[in-house]
Design a protein around this motif. Structure first.
Motif, PDB file in Angstrom:
ATOM      1  N   ALA A 106      -9.900  -1.596  11.891  1.00 34.42           N
ATOM      2  CA  ALA A 106      -9.412  -0.955  13.534  1.00 34.42           C
ATOM      3  C   ALA A 106      -8.311  -1.542  13.831  1.00 34.42           C
ATOM      4  CB  ALA A 106     -10.470  -0.994  13.859  1.00 34.42           C
ATOM      5  N   ASN A 107      -8.347  -3.085  13.409  1.00 33.81           N
ATOM      6  CA  ASN A 107      -6.816  -3.610  14.072  1.00 33.81           C
ATOM      7  C   ASN A 107      -5.362  -3.112  13.410  1.00 33.81           C
ATOM      8  OD1 ASN A 107      -8.566  -5.463  15.528  1.00 33.81           O
ATOM      9  ND2 ASN A 107      -8.506  -6.856  14.071  1.00 33.81           N
ATOM     10  N   TRP A 108      -5.470  -2.753  12.082  1.00 29.64           N
ATOM     11  CA  TRP A 108      -4.611  -2.355  11.400  1.00 29.64           C
ATOM     12  C   TRP A 108      -3.938  -0.876  11.616  1.00 29.64           C
ATOM     13  CZ3 TRP A 108      -5.197  -4.960   5.677  1.00 29.64           C
ATOM     14  CH2 TRP A 108      -3.878  -4.971   5.040  1.00 29.64           C
ATOM     15  N   ILE A 109      -5.136   0.148  11.557  1.00 23.77           N
ATOM     16  CA  ILE A 109      -4.226   1.439  11.783  1.00 23.77           C
ATOM     17  C   ILE A 109      -4.081   1.145  13.739  1.00 23.77           C
ATOM     18  CG2 ILE A 109      -5.950   3.832  12.219  1.00 23.77           C
ATOM     19  CD1 ILE A 109      -7.740   2.467   9.847  1.00 23.77           C
ATOM     20  N   VAL A 110      -5.442   0.864  14.205  1.00 24.58           N
ATOM     21  CA  VAL A 110      -4.588   0.927  16.199  1.00 24.58           C
ATOM     22  C   VAL A 110      -3.137   0.416  16.285  1.00 24.58           C
ATOM     23  CG1 VAL A 110      -5.105   0.758  17.921  1.00 24.58           C
ATOM     24  CG2 VAL A 110      -6.682   1.311  16.181  1.00 24.58           C
ATOM     25  N   ASP A 111      -2.920  -0.885  15.973  1.00 25.95           N
ATOM     26  CA  ASP A 111      -1.948  -2.123  16.104  1.00 25.95           C
ATOM     27  C   ASP A 111      -0.819  -2.209  15.166  1.00 25.95           C
ATOM     28  OD1 ASP A 111      -3.477  -2.736  18.438  1.00 25.95           O
ATOM     29  OD2 ASP A 111      -5.141  -4.138  18.018  1.00 25.95           O
ATOM     30  N   GLY A 112      -1.389  -1.808  13.807  1.00 26.21           N
ATOM     31  CA  GLY A 112      -0.238  -2.022  12.981  1.00 26.21           C
ATOM     32  C   GLY A 112      -0.119  -3.275  12.281  1.00 26.21           C
ATOM     33  N   ASP A 113      -1.616  -4.425  12.308  1.00 28.10           N
ATOM     34  CA  ASP A 113      -2.011  -5.409  12.573  1.00 28.10           C
ATOM     35  C   ASP A 113      -3.303  -5.812  12.301  1.00 28.10           C
ATOM     36  OD1 ASP A 113      -2.072  -9.016  12.189  1.00 28.10           O
ATOM     37  OD2 ASP A 113      -0.399  -8.058  12.059  1.00 28.10           O
ATOM     38  N   PRO A 114      -3.853  -6.694  10.976  1.00 28.04           N
ATOM     39  CA  PRO A 114      -5.064  -6.631  10.635  1.00 28.04           C
ATOM     40  C   PRO A 114      -5.675  -7.910  11.770  1.00 28.04           C
ATOM     41  CG  PRO A 114      -3.652  -7.058   8.658  1.00 28.04           C
ATOM     42  CD  PRO A 114      -2.956  -7.053   9.418  1.00 28.04           C
ATOM     43  N   GLY A 115      -5.048  -8.812  12.067  1.00 36.36           N
ATOM     44  CA  GLY A 115      -5.320  -9.682  13.186  1.00 36.36           C
ATOM     45  C   GLY A 115      -5.932 -11.159  12.117  1.00 36.36           C
ATOM     46  N   LEU A 116      -5.755 -10.939  11.004  1.00 36.99           N
ATOM     47  CA  LEU A 116      -5.698 -12.208   9.786  1.00 36.99           C
ATOM     48  C   LEU A 116      -5.012 -12.401   8.339  1.00 36.99           C
ATOM     49  CD1 LEU A 116      -9.402 -12.991   8.884  1.00 36.99           C
ATOM     50  CD2 LEU A 116      -8.356 -10.815  10.000  1.00 36.99           C
ATOM     51  N   ASP A 117      -5.016 -13.322   7.818  1.00 33.40           N
ATOM     52  CA  ASP A 117      -4.374 -12.868   6.414  1.00 33.40           C
ATOM     53  C   ASP A 117      -5.424 -12.454   5.452  1.00 33.40           C
ATOM     54  OD1 ASP A 117      -2.733 -13.444   4.097  1.00 33.40           O
ATOM     55  OD2 ASP A 117      -3.651 -14.866   4.061  1.00 33.40           O
ATOM     56  N   LEU A 118      -5.319 -11.503   4.896  1.00 38.41           N
ATOM     57  CA  LEU A 118      -6.420 -10.609   3.853  1.00 38.41           C
ATOM     58  C   LEU A 118      -5.149 -10.276   2.462  1.00 38.41           C
ATOM     59  CD1 LEU A 118      -7.062  -7.800   6.173  1.00 38.41           C
ATOM     60  CD2 LEU A 118      -8.346  -9.528   5.246  1.00 38.41           C
ATOM     61  N   TRP A 119      -4.169 -11.485   2.170  1.00 43.68           N
ATOM     62  CA  TRP A 119      -4.057 -10.700   1.199  1.00 43.68           C
ATOM     63  C   TRP A 119      -4.848 -11.361  -0.306  1.00 43.68           C
ATOM     64  CZ3 TRP A 119      -0.074  -9.164  -1.608  1.00 43.68           C
ATOM     65  CH2 TRP A 119       0.040  -9.629  -2.963  1.00 43.68           C
ATOM     66  N   PRO A 120      -6.101 -11.915  -0.310  1.00 45.37           N
ATOM     67  CA  PRO A 120      -7.079 -11.863  -1.376  1.00 45.37           C
ATOM     68  C   PRO A 120      -7.752 -10.747  -1.696  1.00 45.37           C
ATOM     69  CG  PRO A 120      -7.623 -13.958  -0.812  1.00 45.37           C
ATOM     70  CD  PRO A 120      -6.843 -12.998   0.747  1.00 45.37           C
ATOM     71  N   PHE A 121      -7.521  -9.694  -0.842  1.00 42.49           N
ATOM     72  CA  PHE A 121      -8.289  -8.504  -0.599  1.00 42.49           C
ATOM     73  C   PHE A 121      -6.968  -7.202  -0.549  1.00 42.49           C
ATOM     74  CE2 PHE A 121     -11.022 -10.941   2.125  1.00 42.49           C
ATOM     75  CZ  PHE A 121     -12.136 -11.402   1.195  1.00 42.49           C
ATOM     76  N   ASP A 122      -5.689  -7.932  -0.551  1.00 47.17           N
ATOM     77  CA  ASP A 122      -4.968  -6.991  -0.204  1.00 47.17           C
ATOM     78  C   ASP A 122      -4.617  -5.752  -1.571  1.00 47.17           C
ATOM     79  OD1 ASP A 122      -1.843  -5.721   0.107  1.00 47.17           O
ATOM     80  OD2 ASP A 122      -1.895  -7.145   1.757  1.00 47.17           O
ATOM     81  N   VAL A 123      -4.627  -4.507  -1.154  1.00 50.62           N
ATOM     82  CA  VAL A 123      -4.372  -3.796  -2.324  1.00 50.62           C
ATOM     83  C   VAL A 123      -3.015  -3.828  -2.922  1.00 50.62           C
ATOM     84  CG1 VAL A 123      -2.983  -2.179  -0.447  1.00 50.62           C
ATOM     85  CG2 VAL A 123      -3.418  -1.361  -3.231  1.00 50.62           C
ATOM     86  N   ARG A 124      -2.224  -5.147  -2.747  1.00 54.84           N
ATOM     87  CA  ARG A 124      -0.361  -5.103  -3.269  1.00 54.84           C
ATOM     88  C   ARG A 124      -0.381  -6.259  -4.012  1.00 54.84           C
ATOM     89  NH1 ARG A 124       2.446  -5.125   2.147  1.00 54.84           N
ATOM     90  NH2 ARG A 124       1.322  -6.165   2.831  1.00 54.84           N
ATOM     91  N   ARG A 125      -1.735  -7.073  -4.140  1.00 58.94           N
ATOM     92  CA  ARG A 125      -1.809  -7.753  -5.197  1.00 58.94           C
ATOM     93  C   ARG A 125      -2.168  -7.616  -6.554  1.00 58.94           C
ATOM     94  NH1 ARG A 125      -7.493  -7.047  -3.207  1.00 58.94           N
ATOM     95  NH2 ARG A 125      -9.308  -7.202  -5.186  1.00 58.94           N
ATOM     96  N   PHE A 126      -2.115  -6.035  -7.024  1.00 54.77           N
ATOM     97  CA  PHE A 126      -3.210  -4.933  -8.201  1.00 54.77           C
ATOM     98  C   PHE A 126      -1.628  -4.392  -8.170  1.00 54.77           C
ATOM     99  CE2 PHE A 126      -6.944  -4.514  -7.437  1.00 54.77           C
ATOM    100  CZ  PHE A 126      -7.701  -5.930  -7.974  1.00 54.77           C
ATOM    101  N   GLY A 127      -1.231  -4.322  -9.639  1.00 57.88           N
ATOM    102  CA  GLY A 127       0.372  -3.080  -9.980  1.00 57.88           C
ATOM    103  C   GLY A 127       0.016  -2.288 -10.734  1.00 57.88           C
ATOM    104  N   ALA A 128       1.216  -2.089 -11.402  1.00 54.29           N
ATOM    105  CA  ALA A 128       1.466  -1.248 -12.727  1.00 54.29           C
ATOM    106  C   ALA A 128       0.439  -1.921 -14.141  1.00 54.29           C
ATOM    107  CB  ALA A 128       2.528  -1.080 -13.539  1.00 54.29           C
TER     108      ALA A 128
END
Length: 457
Positions: free
Chosen positions: A121-143
């Protein structure tokens, strides 16, 4: 009134149900499901019972709770459960689509639902999740993670390890060997003990003669400790070679490149050609989104270097701000260029043996780049290291990498040259207080809070 429990050694859990006990577990070598697609109308449905697969879990539960040997099975529940390549969910803004969010891959969705809903909700409404989510971030994956065979092998391993001991410096064993630098076999013969980062095989440490080149899981210091200490000393006292080919490397170029990078970076990139700038890319709140070095190759060309696992994330950070007029393009050089790090107090002497270019501080100062011919190899040499000692990152087309390594090694033997791995890098950078994005620094901190105010210009 009965407790819920789990037995990690037996790989099973148990919880009370109305008039029964529910027993489940995390089997090794589980069977992937849905390889050929999942029907769009598939809902909360079960698969056919499979008692053979359940037998090891049931036997372990019966050994722990003998009463289970005297009761029957009322129902076999066999259904699909989501698991990702590292066992963690996938959350965040897609790096490939505009305004498209993901929130999936939850193995235990109920447990995470409140927190996941809040950050989304934070991410969609405010553009920021409110805390660091790197362990779950989709961008930790790639090709490397999207290839079906690798994805399935990693997911199966992650599922099977759900109850396993989390050993320090544990390395996954599935999906290994896919990305290898040109030096892989050469370093393997010299005792390299490889780890894996974003699909790349990278030397963690080098086993000396007489020491088995393997990591033994332990909470105590093993054979690697003395070996890493020797590598550490080689960098501090002599000269070392490090294969850093796994760096993510991009060229950002075009008439709008400088303006774009100036908008994102806290340091000033409007420097003469050949300048290297260490900088952070920050979000609107000043939080650190990336920690990188950027070299100005020309008026409209910038060479962007970041960590092996951060390429997707950092590139997407730039791409979200690309001007609509097409005045900036990003070219990925990661697989095209190998990187040899030549470092230590004797590194200048070794490099001088392969070139007639002046290497003194006045001609080749710290945080500058030069095009050099080293032996037969055309090299972009960056006078910067992540280790804090005199050194050079030598960026070279992959087909020249082995030749360059062999010539550097031959010139360095009289200076006591040594191979060095990533565990020694971590030791050395900690001594110099060099930071790692994702652990030491995250979007939760701005450069001043991280002690990086000297980068802000």
């Amino acid at each position: 009134g009965l407790p819920s429990l789990r037995d990690p050694d037996g790989n099973f859990y148990l919880k009370p149900e109305p008039g029964a006990l529910a027993i489940g577990g995390w089997e090794p070598n589980t069977k992937p499901w849905g390889a050929n697609g999942i029907a769009v109308d598939f809902g909360p449905e079960l698969l056919q019972p499979d008692y053979d697969r359940f037998e090891p879990i049931g036997a372990a539960a019966c050994a722990r709770i003998p009463l289970l040997n005297e009761v029957g099975i009322r129902q076999m529940i066999n259904g699909p459960i989501p698991i990702t390549a590292d066992g963690e969910p996938v959350i965040g803004l897609s790096p490939e689509l505009d305004n498209f969010y993901l929130c999936c891959g939850f193995t235990s969705g109920i447990a995470a639902s409140g927190g996941a809903g809040w950050v989304m909700a934070n991410w969609i409404v405010d553009g920021d999740p409110g805390l660091d989510l790197w362990p779950f971030d989709v961008r930790r994956f790639g090709a490397p993670h999207a290839v079906k065979t690798a994805l399935y092998e990693r997911a199966v391993e992650s599922y099977g390890r759900y109850y396993h001991i989390a050993w320090p410096a544990h390395e996954t064993q599935a999906g290994r060997g896919a990305r290898r630098s040109p030096l892989y076999d050469t370093l393997l013969r010299q005792g390299a003990v490889y780890g894996n980062k974003f699909g790349w095989e990278r030397p963690n440490w080098f086993a000396p003669a007489g020491t088995p080149p393997v990591d033994v899981p332990s909470f105590e210091r093993g054979a690697s400790f003395a070996a890493v200490a020797a590598e550490h000393r080689a960098v501090r006292e002599r000269v070392a070679l490090i294969d850093m080919s796994s760096f993510s490397k991009f060229e950002v170029r075009g008439p709008g490149a400088l303006a774009l990078l100036q908008k994102l970076a806290v340091n000033n990139l409007h420097k003469p050609e050949g300048s290297i700038v260490y900088t952070q890319l920050c979000n609107e709140r000043g939080g650190i989104e990336a920690d990188v070095t950027i070299t100005r190759l020309g008026a409209e060309r910038f060479y962007f270097v970041t960590g092996s696992a951060l390429g997707v994330r950092d590139r997407s950070t730039i791409e979200r701000h690309l001007p609509a007029d097409g005045s900036v393009e990003i070219i990925d050089h990661t697989s095209a260029k190998a990187v040899l790090n030549l470092c230590g107090p004797k590194s200048r002497a070794v490099l001088a043996a392969l070139t007639d270019a002046p290497l003194d501080n006045a001609s080749f100062p710290y945080m500058s780049a030069r095009e050099l011919d080293l032996a037969f190899a055309p090299v972009l040499a960056l006078r910067v290291t992540y280790l804090g000692e005199l050194g050079y990152e030598l960026h070279v087309p992959v087909e020249y990498a082995l030749h360059l390594y062999e010539r550097l090694w031959a010139c360095g033997e009289k200076h006591g040259i040594a191979n060095v791995g990533y565990r020694a890098i971590n030791s050395l950078r900690l001594e110099k207080h060099y930071l790692v994005w994702g652990s030491d620094i995250t979007p939760d901190y701005n450069p001043y809070e991280a002690g990086l105010g000297f980068c802000v210009d």
